[in-house]
Design a protein around this motif. Structure first.
Motif, PDB file in Angstrom:
ATOM      1  N   ILE A  90      56.485  17.998  19.278  1.00 14.01           N
ATOM      2  CA  ILE A  90      55.248  18.728  19.026  1.00 14.01           C
ATOM      3  C   ILE A  90      55.452  20.017  18.553  1.00 14.01           C
ATOM      4  O   ILE A  90      56.291  20.973  19.145  1.00 14.01           O
ATOM      5  CB  ILE A  90      54.608  18.792  20.622  1.00 14.01           C
ATOM      6  N   ASN A  91      54.839  20.358  17.473  1.00 10.69           N
ATOM      7  CA  ASN A  91      55.084  21.487  16.574  1.00 10.69           C
ATOM      8  C   ASN A  91      53.859  22.180  16.639  1.00 10.69           C
ATOM      9  O   ASN A  91      52.463  21.986  16.770  1.00 10.69           O
ATOM     10  CB  ASN A  91      55.193  21.246  15.079  1.00 10.69           C
ATOM     11  N   MET A  92      54.037  23.584  16.395  1.00 11.05           N
ATOM     12  CA  MET A  92      52.846  24.701  15.847  1.00 11.05           C
ATOM     13  C   MET A  92      52.937  24.684  14.331  1.00 11.05           C
ATOM     14  O   MET A  92      54.155  25.217  14.034  1.00 11.05           O
ATOM     15  CB  MET A  92      52.910  25.662  16.731  1.00 11.05           C
ATOM     16  N   LEU A  93      52.006  24.480  13.600  1.00 10.23           N
ATOM     17  CA  LEU A  93      52.098  24.713  12.020  1.00 10.23           C
ATOM     18  C   LEU A  93      50.975  25.681  11.800  1.00 10.23           C
ATOM     19  O   LEU A  93      49.803  25.998  12.223  1.00 10.23           O
ATOM     20  CB  LEU A  93      51.811  23.463  11.605  1.00 10.23           C
ATOM     21  N   TRP A  94      51.365  26.429  10.829  1.00  6.82           N
ATOM     22  CA  TRP A  94      50.248  27.536  10.098  1.00  6.82           C
ATOM     23  C   TRP A  94      50.629  27.687   8.700  1.00  6.82           C
ATOM     24  O   TRP A  94      51.666  27.306   8.081  1.00  6.82           O
ATOM     25  CB  TRP A  94      50.284  28.799  10.875  1.00  6.82           C
ATOM     26  N   HIS A  95      49.336  27.945   7.964  1.00  5.62           N
ATOM     27  CA  HIS A  95      49.714  28.186   6.504  1.00  5.62           C
ATOM     28  C   HIS A  95      50.086  29.396   5.977  1.00  5.62           C
ATOM     29  O   HIS A  95      50.057  30.442   7.025  1.00  5.62           O
ATOM     30  CB  HIS A  95      48.329  27.793   5.893  1.00  5.62           C
ATOM     31  N   GLY A  96      50.884  29.477   4.994  1.00  6.80           N
ATOM     32  CA  GLY A  96      51.268  30.824   4.728  1.00  6.80           C
ATOM     33  C   GLY A  96      50.235  31.840   4.398  1.00  6.80           C
ATOM     34  O   GLY A  96      50.630  33.026   4.411  1.00  6.80           O
ATOM     35  N   LYS A  97      48.983  31.391   4.224  1.00 10.22           N
ATOM     36  CA  LYS A  97      47.998  32.406   4.281  1.00 10.22           C
ATOM     37  C   LYS A  97      47.818  33.127   5.412  1.00 10.22           C
ATOM     38  O   LYS A  97      47.334  34.320   5.490  1.00 10.22           O
ATOM     39  CB  LYS A  97      46.755  31.561   4.123  1.00 10.22           C
ATOM     40  N   ASN A  98      48.354  32.731   6.730  1.00  8.67           N
ATOM     41  CA  ASN A  98      47.960  33.556   7.782  1.00  8.67           C
ATOM     42  C   ASN A  98      49.340  33.950   8.617  1.00  8.67           C
ATOM     43  O   ASN A  98      49.511  34.330   9.574  1.00  8.67           O
ATOM     44  CB  ASN A  98      47.492  32.407   8.786  1.00  8.67           C
ATOM     45  N   HIS A  99      50.542  33.815   7.678  1.00 13.93           N
ATOM     46  CA  HIS A  99      51.825  34.039   8.150  1.00 13.93           C
ATOM     47  C   HIS A  99      52.059  35.436   8.762  1.00 13.93           C
ATOM     48  O   HIS A  99      52.524  35.766   9.482  1.00 13.93           O
ATOM     49  CB  HIS A  99      52.953  33.679   6.878  1.00 13.93           C
ATOM     50  N   ARG A 100      51.208  36.361   7.735  1.00 13.24           N
ATOM     51  CA  ARG A 100      51.493  37.796   8.340  1.00 13.24           C
ATOM     52  C   ARG A 100      50.182  38.471   8.814  1.00 13.24           C
ATOM     53  O   ARG A 100      50.116  39.666   9.126  1.00 13.24           O
ATOM     54  CB  ARG A 100      51.873  38.659   6.740  1.00 13.24           C
ATOM     55  N   ASP A 101      49.299  37.489   9.190  1.00  8.76           N
ATOM     56  CA  ASP A 101      48.069  38.001  10.079  1.00  8.76           C
ATOM     57  C   ASP A 101      48.429  38.563  11.365  1.00  8.76           C
ATOM     58  O   ASP A 101      49.077  37.501  12.053  1.00  8.76           O
ATOM     59  CB  ASP A 101      47.104  37.055   9.851  1.00  8.76           C
ATOM     60  N   THR A 102      48.116  39.623  11.636  1.00  7.80           N
ATOM     61  CA  THR A 102      48.537  40.024  12.885  1.00  7.80           C
ATOM     62  C   THR A 102      47.920  39.425  14.278  1.00  7.80           C
ATOM     63  O   THR A 102      48.729  39.057  15.222  1.00  7.80           O
ATOM     64  CB  THR A 102      48.351  41.720  13.264  1.00  7.80           C
ATOM     65  N   GLY A 103      46.655  38.935  13.977  1.00  5.90           N
ATOM     66  CA  GLY A 103      45.983  38.515  15.198  1.00  5.90           C
ATOM     67  C   GLY A 103      46.759  36.937  15.331  1.00  5.90           C
ATOM     68  O   GLY A 103      47.042  36.354  16.453  1.00  5.90           O
ATOM     69  N   ASN A 104      46.846  36.239  14.165  1.00  3.34           N
ATOM     70  CA  ASN A 104      47.550  34.928  14.137  1.00  3.34           C
ATOM     71  C   ASN A 104      48.964  34.945  14.719  1.00  3.34           C
ATOM     72  O   ASN A 104      49.397  33.937  15.441  1.00  3.34           O
ATOM     73  CB  ASN A 104      47.578  34.395  12.799  1.00  3.34           C
ATOM     74  N   ARG A 105      49.628  35.910  14.446  1.00  8.19           N
ATOM     75  CA  ARG A 105      50.959  36.170  14.871  1.00  8.19           C
ATOM     76  C   ARG A 105      51.161  36.389  16.430  1.00  8.19           C
ATOM     77  O   ARG A 105      51.920  35.876  17.007  1.00  8.19           O
ATOM     78  CB  ARG A 105      51.761  37.348  14.104  1.00  8.19           C
ATOM     79  N   TRP A 106      49.890  37.220  16.854  1.00 11.64           N
ATOM     80  CA  TRP A 106      50.005  37.278  18.400  1.00 11.64           C
ATOM     81  C   TRP A 106      49.641  36.306  19.265  1.00 11.64           C
ATOM     82  O   TRP A 106      50.314  35.616  20.007  1.00 11.64           O
ATOM     83  CB  TRP A 106      48.766  38.215  18.549  1.00 11.64           C
ATOM     84  N   LEU A 107      48.597  35.075  18.574  1.00 16.73           N
ATOM     85  CA  LEU A 107      48.339  33.967  19.130  1.00 16.73           C
ATOM     86  C   LEU A 107      49.687  32.973  19.100  1.00 16.73           C
ATOM     87  O   LEU A 107      49.946  32.324  20.008  1.00 16.73           O
ATOM     88  CB  LEU A 107      47.343  33.288  18.423  1.00 16.73           C
ATOM     89  N   ARG A 108      50.533  33.016  18.010  1.00 14.08           N
ATOM     90  CA  ARG A 108      51.608  32.123  17.709  1.00 14.08           C
ATOM     91  C   ARG A 108      52.601  32.532  18.681  1.00 14.08           C
ATOM     92  O   ARG A 108      53.214  31.801  19.403  1.00 14.08           O
ATOM     93  CB  ARG A 108      52.051  32.228  16.256  1.00 14.08           C
ATOM     94  N   GLU A 109      52.937  33.643  18.763  1.00 13.66           N
ATOM     95  CA  GLU A 109      53.729  34.093  19.704  1.00 13.66           C
ATOM     96  C   GLU A 109      53.784  33.915  21.219  1.00 13.66           C
ATOM     97  O   GLU A 109      54.741  33.498  21.976  1.00 13.66           O
ATOM     98  CB  GLU A 109      54.027  35.768  19.489  1.00 13.66           C
ATOM     99  N   HIS A 110      52.366  33.944  21.666  1.00  8.57           N
ATOM    100  CA  HIS A 110      52.016  33.476  22.767  1.00  8.57           C
ATOM    101  C   HIS A 110      52.283  32.199  23.198  1.00  8.57           C
ATOM    102  O   HIS A 110      53.071  31.532  24.019  1.00  8.57           O
ATOM    103  CB  HIS A 110      50.752  33.990  23.408  1.00  8.57           C
ATOM    104  N   LEU A 111      51.636  31.324  22.037  1.00  7.29           N
ATOM    105  CA  LEU A 111      52.134  29.838  22.473  1.00  7.29           C
ATOM    106  C   LEU A 111      53.308  29.570  22.499  1.00  7.29           C
ATOM    107  O   LEU A 111      53.988  28.394  23.153  1.00  7.29           O
ATOM    108  CB  LEU A 111      51.168  29.096  21.123  1.00  7.29           C
ATOM    109  N   PHE A 112      54.247  30.002  21.598  1.00  8.15           N
ATOM    110  CA  PHE A 112      55.763  29.597  21.796  1.00  8.15           C
ATOM    111  C   PHE A 112      56.229  30.006  22.856  1.00  8.15           C
ATOM    112  O   PHE A 112      57.032  29.155  23.419  1.00  8.15           O
ATOM    113  CB  PHE A 112      56.449  30.482  20.524  1.00  8.15           C
ATOM    114  N   GLU A 113      56.071  31.342  23.517  1.00  6.39           N
ATOM    115  CA  GLU A 113      56.555  31.719  24.752  1.00  6.39           C
ATOM    116  C   GLU A 113      56.029  30.897  25.771  1.00  6.39           C
ATOM    117  O   GLU A 113      56.750  30.498  26.787  1.00  6.39           O
ATOM    118  CB  GLU A 113      55.986  33.069  24.930  1.00  6.39           C
ATOM    119  N   GLU A 114      54.729  30.484  25.871  1.00  9.09           N
ATOM    120  CA  GLU A 114      54.296  29.541  27.090  1.00  9.09           C
ATOM    121  C   GLU A 114      54.886  28.049  26.837  1.00  9.09           C
ATOM    122  O   GLU A 114      54.895  27.794  28.067  1.00  9.09           O
ATOM    123  CB  GLU A 114      52.668  29.612  26.925  1.00  9.09           C
TER     124      GLU A 114
END
Length: 301
Positions: free
Chosen positions: A274-298
């Motif tokens: 089970i992976n989390m995937l995102w496009h390069g368009k959102n790679h540096r978006d701070t909100g997207n990074r914030w959500l990704r970081e939590h999903l990974f930690e959780e």
């Protein structure tokens, strides 16, 4: 191979090549020349004593060794990026942003309760919408930014996307408590063959390959019902003697609410990632990074 023999920058090139499958596209993303990418690939080939990528009319195809390296390299780079790119410029407590996440019905059952509980405490103005990856052109929706993230088993979504592994899981047999075919140790192969089954097709998600995997093992199931998704499986299994082969994450969420039991599947089915995937368009978006970081930690394990 000693880690000192490898320039870790080469792993970044490897990861991009694996996603883009073309030297020119990889060079554009990395901001270097095509000869620079080719030179890095040649260095990696010498280090690993393997071609790693083979040129074909359809692009660079990874060798079996490269495929085996893909997941651990992507996972390691994802962890490093998460540490180095702490979100800035996004205030979750004040934000009213809406995130759109592609996931299956299993994803909604597994991820959303914990995610929404956390958002209520840390980002009360943030909202979440979900879409089915099979109901839309997921690649196009993520490329345009209309879908922020995708969660699940998505083997067809690779080129042009970043990914981070959350967890690996197995398939299990799900049935009602007191099922006449189940013993103290679960289901024997004989009982599995004899039982009546409900099959979940879930086209486009990877889960639809379960029937094919079971058939390859030389086992024919007595399928009495086929459904296109998992949402009704718990209700049906609760009221019948049908057996379902489902991902363990789904089974764990249904045991208590529906009075069900589960056991390892007597037919060997490869684990899924089970992976989390995102496009390069959102790679540096701070909100997207914030959500990704939590999903990974959780959810990573």
């Amino acid at each position: 191979m000693d880690i000192h023999d490898l320039d870790l920058n080469l792993l970044v090139v490897f990861d991009v090549l694996l996603r883009e499958r073309r030297v020119a596209a990889a060079a554009r993303e990395l901001g270097i020349s095509q000869p620079g990418v080719s030179n890095a690939l040649n260095r990696m080939r010498r280090v690993f004593s393997d071609e790693l990528f083979l040129r074909t009319p359809n692009g660079m195809v990874p060798t079996p060794l490269a495929e085996s390296l893909a997941e651990p390299v992507s996972d390691a780079l994802g962890r490093i990026r998460a540490m180095l790119n702490k979100p800035t410029g996004f205030d979750p407590a004040q934000s009213a942003r809406s995130f759109t996440i592609a996931m299956t019905d299993i994803g909604e059952i597994y991820f959303l309760p914990q995610l929404m509980k956390w958002l209520s405490a840390t980002a009360p103005g943030v909202t979440v919408s979900t879409v089915r990856d099979t109901a839309i052109n997921l690649r196009e929706e993520m490329e345009t930014g209309r879908v922020d993230l995708a969660l699940g088993f998505l083997p067809d979504l690779q080129a042009g996307f970043f990914q981070q592994r959350l967890f690996r899981q197995r398939y299990v047999c799900l049935y009602r408590r007191g099922h006449p075919a189940a013993g103290a140790d679960g289901l024997t192969l004989k009982a599995f063959r004899a039982a009546e089954h409900i099959s979940v097709v879930a086209a486009g998600t990877g889960h639809g390959l379960v029937d094919e995997m079971i058939q390859r093992a030389g086992v024919t199931r007595n399928v009495r019902m086929r459904v296109p998704h998992f949402v009704a499986v718990g209700h049906i299994v609760q009221q019948t003697d049908l057996i379902a082969v489902v991902p363990e994450a789904y089974a764990m969420r249904t045991l208590e609410p529906f009075g069900l039991a589960c056991a390892p599947c007597p037919v060997k089915i490869p684990d899924i990632v089970i992976n989390m995937l995102w496009h390069g368009k959102n790679h540096r978006d701070t909100g997207n990074r914030w959500l990704r970081e939590h999903l990974f930690e959780e959810f990573s394990r």
